[in-house]
Design an enzyme around this catalytic site. Structure first.
Site, PDB file in Angstrom:
ATOM      1  N   ASP A 278      -3.791   8.166  -3.376  1.00  0.00           N
ATOM      2  CA  ASP A 278      -3.531   8.694  -2.035  1.00  0.00           C
ATOM      3  C   ASP A 278      -4.481   8.091  -0.996  1.00  0.00           C
ATOM      4  O   ASP A 278      -5.665   7.889  -1.252  1.00  0.00           O
ATOM      5  CB  ASP A 278      -3.696  10.220  -2.079  1.00  0.00           C
ATOM      6  CG  ASP A 278      -3.178  10.901  -0.832  1.00  0.00           C
ATOM      7  OD1 ASP A 278      -2.392  10.291  -0.101  1.00  0.00           O
ATOM      8  OD2 ASP A 278      -3.563  12.063  -0.598  1.00  0.00           O
TER       9      ASP A 278
ATOM     10  N   GLU B 276       4.528   4.633  -0.366  1.00  0.00           N
ATOM     11  CA  GLU B 276       4.512   5.416   0.877  1.00  0.00           C
ATOM     12  C   GLU B 276       3.605   4.748   1.889  1.00  0.00           C
ATOM     13  O   GLU B 276       2.497   4.313   1.558  1.00  0.00           O
ATOM     14  CB  GLU B 276       4.015   6.839   0.616  1.00  0.00           C
ATOM     15  CG  GLU B 276       3.808   7.653   1.902  1.00  0.00           C
ATOM     16  CD  GLU B 276       3.572   9.116   1.636  1.00  0.00           C
ATOM     17  OE1 GLU B 276       4.384   9.715   0.903  1.00  0.00           O
ATOM     18  OE2 GLU B 276       2.580   9.660   2.159  1.00  0.00           O
TER      19      GLU B 276
END
Length: 508
Positions: free
Chosen positions: A174, A284
């Site tokens: 992340d 992403e």
């Protein structure tokens, strides 16, 4: 240990079977869902003195490959849950390895900062048609908790094995910001990469006046400007049936200046790293780390340019209207958010990816809108709220430790604000000494207290005394291990409230 050895002998002798063992598992500190029979061996997980172990019984390839101490005259082993054994586990039990999400409309990132929350998460998501990203950590979180990606993935794998969860889960590197960080996560086996493009966003262009804007824009290579102007300038794009997007000159120049380098960076990461991985990876792009919302034309421009560069997105995280502060509900105009979110959703739908909602913990007032507008086609990220539920266990079971932790958190708040933006204000809380023990549990529902505890987790965990001993970390871990069922219960209730708010239906 004597009871464990007796169980092993009875299993190998056929005096009891696996179903019998599952029924009696809790009295032996065994995890009932972790009992497997494979390749002539029986395996299960057991907790001994707060530490979980894998037990392998019966001679064969599994006994040979797992690392551990022999028991029962060399017909069994008790094995640590280390990285070596995690790799063996993922090889022989493929469902314990992470996957990219290719079947579920809805996915949720369940960041587990302590490595103890995944069993509770799994018990909940088993009841929903949702893809859980159990291993989700940023580099910032790793640095603040003293963990690494191997540990994060291993904790998720053992939790999946412990709870016999075979529906698939993801692992998200992340908010990664560089080639080296992305490569590290991919090399560790992570199946989702969230690329934080904030270092390549020229946010200063958002505040430039007209003359300064034109001057800065003119410094971009002329051939690049001409190509972009041919594609977008003064052109209108119809998105769905409800949205027209027009690129007028000043807004267009501003968008190009802010986002062009970020698009190039994301395209290069995808081309050089993501597309080279043999297995599928969910990619992403995060553009939400700005002080201003992502405009609708800017979102369209980014999506269009990434598609033109052959970047295949799974999700994209814009900066929405309003504030998504840590650990508390949404702050902002609900009607404005609804319209803004719908337009972002239309763009995502046009380009074939899902909207990702970052800092999604506890945004209960907007959850019904997110669920309804997307009809379940979204990704939501949570993390710190699971740490707060760990603090709830502390508040219930060791009020003195909770008082110490909270007082320390207040003391270190300003330092923690270097990493996170919050409005949490200790001056809005009564003095800690004036609060009765029975009322302190309610602190976990106070927005100022929640934010203070939310962002100081790293400082709390890393604090040491003059002898080098952790001040809080070991006591927090020991308490959570002693009351793991209570932690599971709190997580189930709290994250369950998220899933229900998002209008996800229970299976069956």
């Amino acid at each position: 240990m004597e009871k464990l050895l007796g169980i092993g002998e009875d299993l190998l002798a056929g005096k009891i079977n696996i179903d019998d063992l599952k029924r009696e598992a809790h009295q032996y500190n065994l995890y009932p869902e972790s009992i497997y029979k494979k390749d002539g061996s029986i395996l299960f997980m057991v907790k001994l003195k707060r530490t979980r172990h894998l037990v392998v019984l019966g001679k064969g390839v599994l006994l040979d490959e797992f690392e551990g101490d022999y028991i029962l005259s060399n017909s069994g082993k008790i094995c640590p849950l280390n990285n070596f054994n995690s790799k063996v586990l993922r090889r022989h039990f493929p469902f314990t390895a992470p996957l990219a999400n290719r079947t579920n409309k809805t996915s949720i990132g369940l960041g587990d900062r302590l490595g103890l929350a995944s069993p509770g998460h799994i018990k909940l998501v088993k009841e929903y048609d949702v893809f859980p990203v159990l291993a989700q950590q940023s580099i910032r979180e790793l640095n603040l908790t003293g963990r690494d990606y191997k540990e994060v993935l291993d904790a998720a794998s053992w939790a999946v094995f412990q709870e016999n969860y075979q529906s698939g889960y993801g692992a998200d590197g992340d908010h990664l910001k560089s080639f080296s960080e992305v490569k590290m996560a991919l090399d560790c086996g992570f199946t989702m990469i969230t690329l934080d493009c904030s270092d390549f966003l020229d946010s200063s262009a958002n505040h430039l006046k007209e003359e300064e804007l034109a001057e800065r824009y003119s410094m971009i290579d002329k051939s690049v400007r001409n190509e972009l102007e041919d594609r977008y300038l003064n052109k209108t794009f119809l998105v769905g049936e409800d949205l027209d997007i027009t690129f007028e000159e000043l807004d267009f120049m501003r968008i190009v200046l802010i986002y062009l380098d970020a698009i190039s960076f994301a395209s290069e990461i995808y081309r050089e790293l993501i597309s080279q991985v043999e297995k599928r990876v969910d990619f992403e792009v995060s553009i939400d780390e700005t002080s201003f919302p992502t405009s609708i034309p800017a979102h369209f421009f980014i999506a269009s340019e990434l598609q033109r560069n052959d970047v295949k997105l799974k999700t994209l995280a814009p900066r929405f209207l309003g504030e998504f502060q840590k650990g508390i509900d949404y702050i902002g105009d609900m009607e404005a958010f609804k319209e803004n979110f719908y337009q972002h959703f239309l763009i995502a739908k046009r380009f074939g990816y899902k909207i990702s909602v970052h800092s999604g913990s506890d945004k209960f007032t907007i959850f019904p809108l997110v669920g309804d507008i997307t009809q379940g086609e979204f990704h939501l990220k949570t993390a710190g709220t699971n740490w707060l539920e760990a603090m709830r266990v502390i508040a219930h079971k060791d009020i003195h430790l909770f008082r110490e932790v909270f007082a320390f958190a207040v003391k270190k708040l300003e330092k923690a604000k270097a990493y996170y933006h919050i409005d949490g204000d200790p001056d809005k809380l009564p003095p800690l000494r004036d609060i009765r023990d029975e009322d302190l549990v309610g602190f976990l529902d106070n927005k100022d207290a929640r934010q203070i505890l939310h962002i100081t987790y790293g400082l709390i965990l890393e604090e040491k005394d003059s002898s080098g001993k952790y001040v809080f970390k070991d006591r927090i871990y020991n308490l959570l291990k002693d009351y793991e069922n209570l932690y599971d219960e709190f997580l189930n209730k709290h994250i369950g409230r998220h899933l229900e708010g998002l209008m996800l239906e229970r299976l069956g």
